[in-house]
Design a protein around this motif. Structure first.
Motif, PDB file in Angstrom:
ATOM      1  N   LYS A  29      -9.823 -48.205  20.432  1.00 38.92           N
ATOM      2  CA  LYS A  29      -8.478 -48.524  20.963  1.00 38.92           C
ATOM      3  C   LYS A  29      -8.133 -49.978  20.674  1.00 38.92           C
ATOM      4  N   ASN A  30      -6.844 -50.205  20.478  1.00 38.97           N
ATOM      5  CA  ASN A  30      -6.347 -51.570  20.256  1.00 38.97           C
ATOM      6  C   ASN A  30      -5.934 -52.209  21.585  1.00 38.97           C
ATOM      7  N   PRO A  31      -6.359 -53.442  21.850  1.00 37.65           N
ATOM      8  CA  PRO A  31      -5.916 -54.128  23.068  1.00 37.65           C
ATOM      9  C   PRO A  31      -4.470 -54.636  22.894  1.00 37.65           C
ATOM     10  N   VAL A  32      -3.663 -54.380  23.890  1.00 38.97           N
ATOM     11  CA  VAL A  32      -2.248 -54.794  23.860  1.00 38.97           C
ATOM     12  C   VAL A  32      -1.925 -55.492  25.175  1.00 38.97           C
ATOM     13  N   MET A  33      -1.178 -56.625  25.104  1.00 35.47           N
ATOM     14  CA  MET A  33      -0.726 -57.334  26.300  1.00 35.47           C
ATOM     15  C   MET A  33       0.677 -56.832  26.643  1.00 35.47           C
ATOM     16  N   LEU A  34       0.794 -56.201  27.794  1.00 36.07           N
ATOM     17  CA  LEU A  34       2.088 -55.668  28.228  1.00 36.07           C
ATOM     18  C   LEU A  34       2.675 -56.585  29.311  1.00 36.07           C
ATOM     19  N   GLU A  35       3.860 -57.165  29.012  1.00 34.47           N
ATOM     20  CA  GLU A  35       4.581 -57.994  29.974  1.00 34.47           C
ATOM     21  C   GLU A  35       5.743 -57.170  30.517  1.00 34.47           C
ATOM     22  N   ALA A  36       5.698 -56.859  31.811  1.00 33.27           N
ATOM     23  CA  ALA A  36       6.754 -56.039  32.428  1.00 33.27           C
ATOM     24  C   ALA A  36       7.091 -56.606  33.798  1.00 33.27           C
ATOM     25  N   ASN A  37       8.384 -56.891  33.987  1.00 34.38           N
ATOM     26  CA  ASN A  37       8.874 -57.381  35.288  1.00 34.38           C
ATOM     27  C   ASN A  37       8.097 -58.601  35.778  1.00 34.38           C
ATOM     28  N   GLY A  38       7.790 -59.489  34.856  1.00 35.93           N
ATOM     29  CA  GLY A  38       7.143 -60.740  35.235  1.00 35.93           C
ATOM     30  C   GLY A  38       5.634 -60.659  35.349  1.00 35.93           C
ATOM     31  N   GLU A  39       5.024 -59.488  35.137  1.00 31.97           N
ATOM     32  CA  GLU A  39       3.573 -59.333  35.236  1.00 31.97           C
ATOM     33  C   GLU A  39       3.004 -58.977  33.863  1.00 31.97           C
ATOM     34  N   THR A  40       1.806 -59.517  33.572  1.00 26.75           N
ATOM     35  CA  THR A  40       1.149 -59.274  32.282  1.00 26.75           C
ATOM     36  C   THR A  40      -0.131 -58.456  32.509  1.00 26.75           C
ATOM     37  N   THR A  41      -0.260 -57.355  31.753  1.00 24.93           N
ATOM     38  CA  THR A  41      -1.420 -56.457  31.882  1.00 24.93           C
ATOM     39  C   THR A  41      -2.003 -56.198  30.490  1.00 24.93           C
ATOM     40  N   LYS A  42      -3.348 -56.201  30.432  1.00 28.97           N
ATOM     41  CA  LYS A  42      -4.013 -55.892  29.162  1.00 28.97           C
ATOM     42  C   LYS A  42      -4.307 -54.399  29.130  1.00 28.97           C
ATOM     43  N   VAL A  43      -3.814 -53.748  28.103  1.00 34.19           N
ATOM     44  CA  VAL A  43      -3.942 -52.300  27.984  1.00 34.19           C
ATOM     45  C   VAL A  43      -4.561 -51.963  26.619  1.00 34.19           C
ATOM     46  N   TYR A  44      -5.512 -50.967  26.623  1.00 33.91           N
ATOM     47  CA  TYR A  44      -6.094 -50.496  25.364  1.00 33.91           C
ATOM     48  C   TYR A  44      -5.407 -49.181  24.995  1.00 33.91           C
ATOM     49  N   THR A  45      -5.064 -49.028  23.731  1.00 34.29           N
ATOM     50  CA  THR A  45      -4.288 -47.858  23.329  1.00 34.29           C
ATOM     51  C   THR A  45      -4.610 -47.424  21.921  1.00 34.29           C
ATOM     52  N   HIS A  46      -4.442 -46.092  21.717  1.00 30.91           N
ATOM     53  CA  HIS A  46      -4.525 -45.539  20.374  1.00 30.91           C
ATOM     54  C   HIS A  46      -3.139 -45.344  19.768  1.00 30.91           C
ATOM     55  N   ALA A  47      -2.086 -45.735  20.529  1.00 33.54           N
ATOM     56  CA  ALA A  47      -0.718 -45.561  20.024  1.00 33.54           C
ATOM     57  C   ALA A  47      -0.549 -46.345  18.732  1.00 33.54           C
ATOM     58  N   THR A  48       0.224 -45.760  17.835  1.00 38.82           N
ATOM     59  CA  THR A  48       0.431 -46.423  16.541  1.00 38.82           C
ATOM     60  C   THR A  48       1.712 -47.243  16.493  1.00 38.82           C
ATOM     61  N   THR A  49       2.656 -46.917  17.380  1.00 38.97           N
ATOM     62  CA  THR A  49       3.907 -47.667  17.428  1.00 38.97           C
ATOM     63  C   THR A  49       4.189 -48.091  18.861  1.00 38.97           C
ATOM     64  N   VAL A  50       5.092 -49.051  18.990  1.00 38.36           N
ATOM     65  CA  VAL A  50       5.478 -49.535  20.318  1.00 38.36           C
ATOM     66  C   VAL A  50       6.080 -48.401  21.134  1.00 38.36           C
ATOM     67  N   GLU A  51       6.872 -47.549  20.472  1.00 39.18           N
ATOM     68  CA  GLU A  51       7.507 -46.438  21.179  1.00 39.18           C
ATOM     69  C   GLU A  51       6.463 -45.495  21.760  1.00 39.18           C
ATOM     70  N   GLU A  52       5.393 -45.161  20.936  1.00 41.61           N
ATOM     71  CA  GLU A  52       4.333 -44.284  21.424  1.00 41.61           C
ATOM     72  C   GLU A  52       3.600 -44.926  22.599  1.00 41.61           C
ATOM     73  N   PHE A  53       3.404 -46.234  22.491  1.00 41.31           N
ATOM     74  CA  PHE A  53       2.710 -46.948  23.561  1.00 41.31           C
ATOM     75  C   PHE A  53       3.523 -46.894  24.860  1.00 41.31           C
ATOM     76  N   ILE A  54       4.847 -47.124  24.769  1.00 42.95           N
ATOM     77  CA  ILE A  54       5.689 -47.091  25.957  1.00 42.95           C
ATOM     78  C   ILE A  54       5.625 -45.726  26.617  1.00 42.95           C
ATOM     79  N   GLU A  55       5.597 -44.681  25.804  1.00 41.04           N
ATOM     80  CA  GLU A  55       5.550 -43.315  26.335  1.00 41.04           C
ATOM     81  C   GLU A  55       4.238 -43.061  27.087  1.00 41.04           C
ATOM     82  N   THR A  56       3.133 -43.648  26.608  1.00 44.88           N
ATOM     83  CA  THR A  56       1.842 -43.444  27.264  1.00 44.88           C
ATOM     84  C   THR A  56       1.729 -44.178  28.585  1.00 44.88           C
ATOM     85  N   GLN A  57       2.619 -45.160  28.806  1.00 47.22           N
ATOM     86  CA  GLN A  57       2.548 -45.961  30.021  1.00 47.22           C
ATOM     87  C   GLN A  57       3.461 -45.443  31.126  1.00 47.22           C
TER      88      GLN A  57
END
Length: 399
Positions: free
Chosen positions: A42-70
């Protein structure tokens, strides 16, 4: 059953169990390896949402796929960066800004917009709402919108302000006349007035006039004309006047209450008057003496001031003649009347004269053309006047 048989069965059962354990261990090992490999890829991704930052690991290939998994509830107005079609890279940052609804009121007309902007200026630009430096905005353009998510705008307009004699074009928003004057820092004195009610609401192209009223007291010394008194004087020829007493103007001190509007006097009232010097009446003597001319056929006098004059003739009935001479003699009453018109500065009225070719007469009339050494003798008919014509004659002034 023999011991040998039992031993064979036990050994077979043991080998079977060992085989099952080996298979289970292998499956477990493969599963762990697969789990490790799955999560390890999985690729580590830093997700910034509503002022908070979370490190997420994902197999998503695009940003859209990643958003759907969250399981993120993203609307069409939200802002996601980078774009949804961007491919996922290890360690990349994905920023999600959730849009909010802003209510914008322009002169009372409301509209709603969804935006991820927070600064008032940027929100208005995004909503295609133009404002000028004269407009009144509920919040500063460079500040963040308030917690109520509302922006109130009052559009400015031009109107005319006349302050006394000063006239200028100014900007204002819809407000009362009183507030408008306060905005323009117009101070009203006690007597000043405005041409509109202070409670009235101003409108575009309106005109507000402030009348500056000034009340002053002024003390002025003024001259007073003298009176003229006329008295009859029988010693003066009729038509002549003589000043007996010269007139002199008096002086009076007057106190005025004066009201000025925009510097112009609109009322002036006398509230006190004090005579400083009384005027002196002018006395004029008016002549009443009437000359009675008579015929004299005496010879040329031996004495008298003698000189030459240019002589013409006229009748009592000439055009424009009244029949009454300047000395008050009725020219039509006596056909034998001997009278000459003279320039009084050369021969005074009432003077007896002798005229060559005419005889004795009285200087009893004047004429517009009789100036200097000129005379006009009186005859009764036009024929006599034509016969006399214009000639140079000798004359003697007797008194």
């Amino acid at each position: 059953m023999s011991k040998q048989t039992m031993k064979s069965q036990f050994l077979g059962s043991l080998r079977s169990k060992q085989t099952g354990v080996r298979i289970l261990s292998l499956v477990l090992f493969v599963t762990v390896i697969a789990f490790v490999l799955y999560h390890g890829t999985k690729n580590p991704v830093m997700l910034e949402a509503n002022g908070e930052t979370t490190k997420v690991y994902t197999h998503a290939t695009t940003v859209e796929e990643f958003i759907e998994t969250q399981d993120l509830d993203i609307s069409q107005y939200d802002k996601v960066t980078p774009s949804l079609s961007t491919e996922i890279d290890s360690g990349m940052s994905i920023h999600w800004e959730q849009a909010k609804e802003i209510v914008i009121s322009v002169d009372g007309n409301q509209s709603k917009v969804w935006t991820t902007e927070n600064v008032v200026k940027n929100i208005l630009e995004e909503a295609n709402i133009e404002v000028t430096k004269h407009d009144l905005i509920s919040q500063s353009l460079d500040t963040e919108v308030g917690a109520d998510n509302k922006i109130d705008i009052q559009k400015a307009f031009q109107l005319t302000l006349v302050d006394g004699l000063e006239k200028r074009q100014v900007w204002s928003t819809s407000t009362t006349v009183a507030n408008f004057l306060k905005q323009q820092e117009i101070q009203l004195a006690e007597s000043d007035r405005v041409d509109k009610n202070l409670e009235d609401v101003i409108t575009p192209n309106d005109k507000i006039a402030v009348v500056r009223v000034e009340k002053v007291t002024d003390v002025v010394e003024e001259s007073v004309d003298f009176a003229v008194e006329k008295k009859n004087d029988s010693s003066l020829m009729k038509g002549n006047e003589k000043v007996v007493t010269e007139g002199k103007k008096g002086k009076v001190e007057r106190t005025y209450n004066i009201v000025k509007e925009n510097g112009k006097v609109v009322s002036k009232e006398i509230v006190a008057e004090n005579v400083v010097e009384k005027p002196t009446t002018k006395v004029v003597a008016v002549g009443t003496k009437v000359v009675t001319a008579s015929v004299s056929r005496s010879a040329e006098p031996a004495t008298g001031k003698e000189f030459y004059v240019e002589a013409t003739a006229y009748t009592p009935y000439c055009t424009g003649c009244s029949g009454i001479s300047a000395a008050g003699v009725n020219l039509r009453a006596n056909s034998d009347l001997k009278l000459v018109a003279v320039d009084p500065s050369v021969i005074p009225l009432g003077t007896k004269v002798w005229v060559e070719g005419y005889g004795y007469a009285v200087a009893g009339d004047t004429g517009g053309a009789i100036k200097g050494n000129k005379i006009d003798i009186l005859v009764q008919t036009k024929a006599q006047a034509n016969s006399w014509g214009r000639k140079k004659v000798r004359i003697k002034v007797l008194n």
